[in-house]
Enzyme design. Structure first.
Site, PDB file in Angstrom:
ATOM      1  N   SER A  89       0.857  -1.181   0.000  1.00  9.43           N
ATOM      2  CA  SER A  89       0.000   0.000   0.000  1.00  9.43           C
ATOM      3  C   SER A  89       0.894   1.232   0.000  1.00  9.43           C
ATOM      4  O   SER A  89       1.941   1.244   0.653  1.00  9.43           O
ATOM      5  CB  SER A  89      -0.893   0.004   1.244  1.00  9.43           C
ATOM      6  OG  SER A  89      -1.623   1.197   1.328  1.00  9.43           O
ATOM      7  N   LYS A 127      -5.000   8.151  -9.355  1.00 15.89           N
ATOM      8  CA  LYS A 127      -5.304   7.206  -8.282  1.00 15.89           C
ATOM      9  C   LYS A 127      -6.808   6.899  -8.338  1.00 15.89           C
ATOM     10  O   LYS A 127      -7.619   7.611  -7.759  1.00 15.89           O
ATOM     11  CB  LYS A 127      -4.920   7.772  -6.923  1.00 15.89           C
ATOM     12  CG  LYS A 127      -5.071   6.768  -5.788  1.00 15.89           C
ATOM     13  CD  LYS A 127      -4.624   7.378  -4.472  1.00 15.89           C
ATOM     14  CE  LYS A 127      -4.754   6.338  -3.369  1.00 15.89           C
ATOM     15  NZ  LYS A 127      -6.145   5.908  -3.168  1.00 15.89           N
ATOM     16  N   GLU A 182      -7.108  -1.692 -10.974  1.00 16.13           N
ATOM     17  CA  GLU A 182      -8.274  -1.196 -10.244  1.00 16.13           C
ATOM     18  C   GLU A 182      -9.546  -1.522 -11.023  1.00 16.13           C
ATOM     19  O   GLU A 182      -9.622  -1.319 -12.242  1.00 16.13           O
ATOM     20  CB  GLU A 182      -8.170   0.315 -10.068  1.00 16.13           C
ATOM     21  CG  GLU A 182      -8.907   0.841  -8.867  1.00 16.13           C
ATOM     22  CD  GLU A 182      -8.134   0.664  -7.572  1.00 16.13           C
ATOM     23  OE1 GLU A 182      -8.730   0.880  -6.506  1.00 16.13           O
ATOM     24  OE2 GLU A 182      -6.943   0.291  -7.615  1.00 16.13           O
TER      25      GLU A 182
END
Length: 713
Positions: A89, A127, A182
């Site tokens: 992370s 992001k 993602e």
């Protein structure tokens, strides 16, 4: 440990434990149970405060801290998958200053690694606000997809991921690879789904991120297929080819023996095909192109930056442009571009040293409510105002929030000392939307609604009409009186806040940002920016004027308080007699009356005013914000320069600028930081800039240091 390092207080330790407990609770709800009780931005704010405490007091870091691990446990309903490559992370940054610190750390580690002149470049990527997925391919075929889970074990969601059209089931090359990316839902898709749910009388979905996460974790893959999910792939966790000698870069494993074919016959719009035998990606930029060539969907808006200032420019650019995209992104992921530098920098226990998540300014943050004061509006309505520990929200630092009325305080059960969630929408003053109850320690003070408010004037009595939410001042003219007092307080006769005139004061009062004189000195730029028609520069000018006014002479300070029957002349008489504000506060009525020019009525007014608790509280609050300086006029100084205004610019031959300004004041003149038509003289030295040009344009007399010294000697 450094013996001279600061020791954490009991309150700091207690705050840290509460932060850890609260973060873990909401992280479990969010990542494991798919329940969101506070926004992700508010949770980020709590995490950032935790990291700040642990950075200052590293001895408080424990292995079970939320800052030391990735996420929660997988749901038991799914098959568990142990990740071949641990899932990391990124640490977070929230400001350009923190990004410059990140850049400095990167260079420091590179120097320690033997690179004498480190000049890393960076790649910026959006992001994406979605759900991370790890996908494994063998000989080019998708065999497994898993959620990140706790970084070591995730959940097998292969069947659901197979329904996503942008995820290739077979790669354009028969290689074995593990990729990371993602899963997200388009804003337009969410809107369409909600329209249908509304027509069916069903509750609406909250946001695309939650819906994407819930869809990919459905046991029935048909539901995931109906949700029209999408993907962006951004990283390679592992890459291998079969037989032969493996070699490693970053945390990839590459075997060239089985990857000699370039498969150049496969179609590609740019005919760009990597051959692993000859062209292993050497940068993050190359890696993204390589992933695209394999058939993965890669976000097209990534950009290389030659230095950290380019990264900050990209971040600022996309703060305004991101709303036009059909996906949500809450920041920029910044990675050192060169893979050899990434290998050198390595990892901490939780995150890579070569990358960081540069978050966009949040619209929800957490902070501490330090006090509740009252603002009196134009119509006499009394509004409670939360005084907050200054916090950055929406890119600006603020220290005030409205609490609306008595009923809202009761609904929120907000108490002085509470940790609260602050929300900002557009340019309006932020609202407190929730109390983080889990952060309570028992020391918070319940708020008692008063019967009197000093800002109302008169006896300060307030009343609430039956059936109305608002309380009002019993006195009808209180707001106008309050405005006039503020106008005088900032005028050139008192604190001389150039640029903070009646219009600014009206706007601050209307927006409920100030209710006492001391409040002016606690304003942040973000508070002023929230006012109508205020831009960066105008807000900076207001704050600069306030900062400049923090030093004031005793006569001006006394005059600014608007004590009944005390004007400028009386203020000078008092200052000459007592010399200090403390002596004035403690003086008796007889001492006041003994001063020449102060009669019985004025003495009675002074004694009564300083005897009232609220007035003493006001003076003490001001003294914490300002400094009373010596006034040579009070001490009988020269008046050679009385009525003259001076501006200093450039480097003078012998005088420091501060010394020249002091000499002007000692001789009865005024000093300004800017040139105007009212300026009498500009004292110019070497490398004088725009002030000199403006003086010439306005016809202001320009003199040298030598000429100035002749005037005062």
């Amino acid at each position: 440990m450094n013996a001279h390092a600061p020791k954490p207080t009991r309150d700091v330790i207690e705050r840290l434990h509460k932060l850890k407990e609260t973060i873990e609770l909401h992280r479990y709800n969010y990542h494991v149970l798919d329940k969101q009780e506070i926004s992700e931005e508010a949770l980020d704010s709590l995490k950032h405060e935790l990291v700040e405490i642990e950075t200052k007091y590293p001895e408080l870091i424990t292995p079970d801290s939320p800052s030391q691990r990735v996420a929660g446990k997988p749901l038991p309903e799914f098959k568990k998958v142990r990740h071949t490559v641990p899932q990391w992370s990124f640490n977070d940054a929230f400001s350009p200053e923190e990004m410059r610190e990140f850049d400095a750390r990167v260079k420091r580690f590179m120097i320690q690694g033997g690179i004498s002149d480190p000049r890393p470049t960076y790649v910026n990527e959006h992001k994406i606000d979605g759900l991370k997925v790890v996908m494994e391919y063998e000989d080019g075929k998708l065999i497994r997809a898993a959620t990140r889970g706790d970084g070591t074990v995730g959940e097998d969601v292969t069947e659901n991921v197979r329904t996503i059209q942008s995820v290739p089931l077979v790669l354009r090359r028969p290689i074995s690879i593990i990729v990371e990316g993602e899963i997200w839902m388009a804003k337009s898709t969410l809107e369409s789904l909600n329209k249908k749910r509304a027509s069916d009388g069903l509750p609406l979905f909250a946001n695309p991120r939650n819906l994407a996460a819930g869809s990919i974790r459905q046991l029935d893959a048909k539901i995931a297929a109906e949700r029209q999910l999408d993907s962006f792939i951004y990283d390679i966790a592992k890459l291998e080819g079969g037989e032969g000698k493996d070699f490693v870069f970053r945390n990839w494993q590459v075997n060239p023996a089985k990857t000699t074919s370039s498969n150049s016959s496969l179609p590609h719009p740019e005919n760009k095909i990597f051959s692993l035998a000859s062209s292993v990606p050497q940068t993050q930029h190359d890696e993204l192109e390589f992933l695209r060539d394999l058939g993965f969907k890669v976000n097209k808006h990534y950009r290389q930056s030659k230095d950290i200032e380019g990264v900050i420019e990209y971040w600022r650019e996309w703060q305004t442009k991101m709303s036009k995209q059909d996906y949500w992104a809450d920041g920029v992921v910044v990675k050192v571009d060169e893979n050899e530098y990434q290998r050198l920098l390595g990892y901490t226990g939780k995150a890579p040293r070569w990358g960081i998540a540069f978050k966009f300014p949040g619209e929800e943050v957490t902070t501490i409510l330090e006090d509740i004061t009252f603002q009196v509006g134009r119509t006499g309505v009394v509004t409670p105002v939360a005084n907050l520990k200054p916090v950055s929200i929406g890119g600006s630092t603020v220290s005030r929030a409205t609490l609306h009325n008595e009923d809202e305080i009761r609904r929120l059960d907000v108490r002085v000392g509470d940790t609260v969630i602050l929300k900002k929408a557009g340019d309006v003053i932020p609202d407190i939307i929730k109390v983080v109850m889990e952060m309570r320690t028992g020391k918070e003070k319940p708020f008692r609604w008063p019967t009197h408010v000093a800002a109302c004037g008169g006896d300060g009595r307030i009343v609430r009409e039956p059936g109305e939410a608002a309380w009002k001042c019993a006195a009808g003219d209180s707001f106008e009186q309050q405005k006039r007092k503020f106008y005088y307080f900032v005028s050139k006769h008192c604190f001389d806040m150039d640029g903070v005139g009646p219009k600014v004061i009206d706007a601050l009062l209307e927006a409920q940002l100030i209710s006492t004189f001391a409040d002016i000195f606690t304003l942040e730029k973000g508070d002023v920016l929230s006012l109508p028609r205020f831009a960066e520069k105008s807000a900076e000018n207001v704050i600069a004027a306030i900062e400049k006014a923090r030093k004031v002479t005793l006569p001006r300070f006394l005059a600014s308080l608007s004590i009944p029957q005390v004007g400028e002349e009386t203020a000078y008489d008092l200052a000459k007699h007592f010399k200090s504000i403390d002596d004035i506060i403690d003086a008796s009525k007889e001492e006041f009356e003994s001063i020449y020019g102060v009669g019985p009525k004025v003495a009675e007014s002074l004694y009564t005013w300083f005897g009232e608790h609220d007035n003493r509280k006001l003076v003490n609050a001001l003294l914490k914000q300002i400094k009373i300086v010596k006034d040579e006029a009070v001490s009988g100084g020269s008046k050679k320069l009385e009525g003259k205004s001076f501006v200093f610019t450039g480097t003078l031959p012998t005088l420091a600028r501060e010394d020249g300004q002091r000499m002007v004041r000692e001789n009865g003149g005024d000093v300004s930081s800017s040139v105007s038509k009212n300026t009498s003289f500009v004292v110019a030295g070497e490398e004088a800039g725009s002030k000199l040009d403006k003086a010439r344009d306005l016809g202001v007399q320009i003199i040298t240091e030598e000429e100035f010294l002749k005037m005062v000697r």
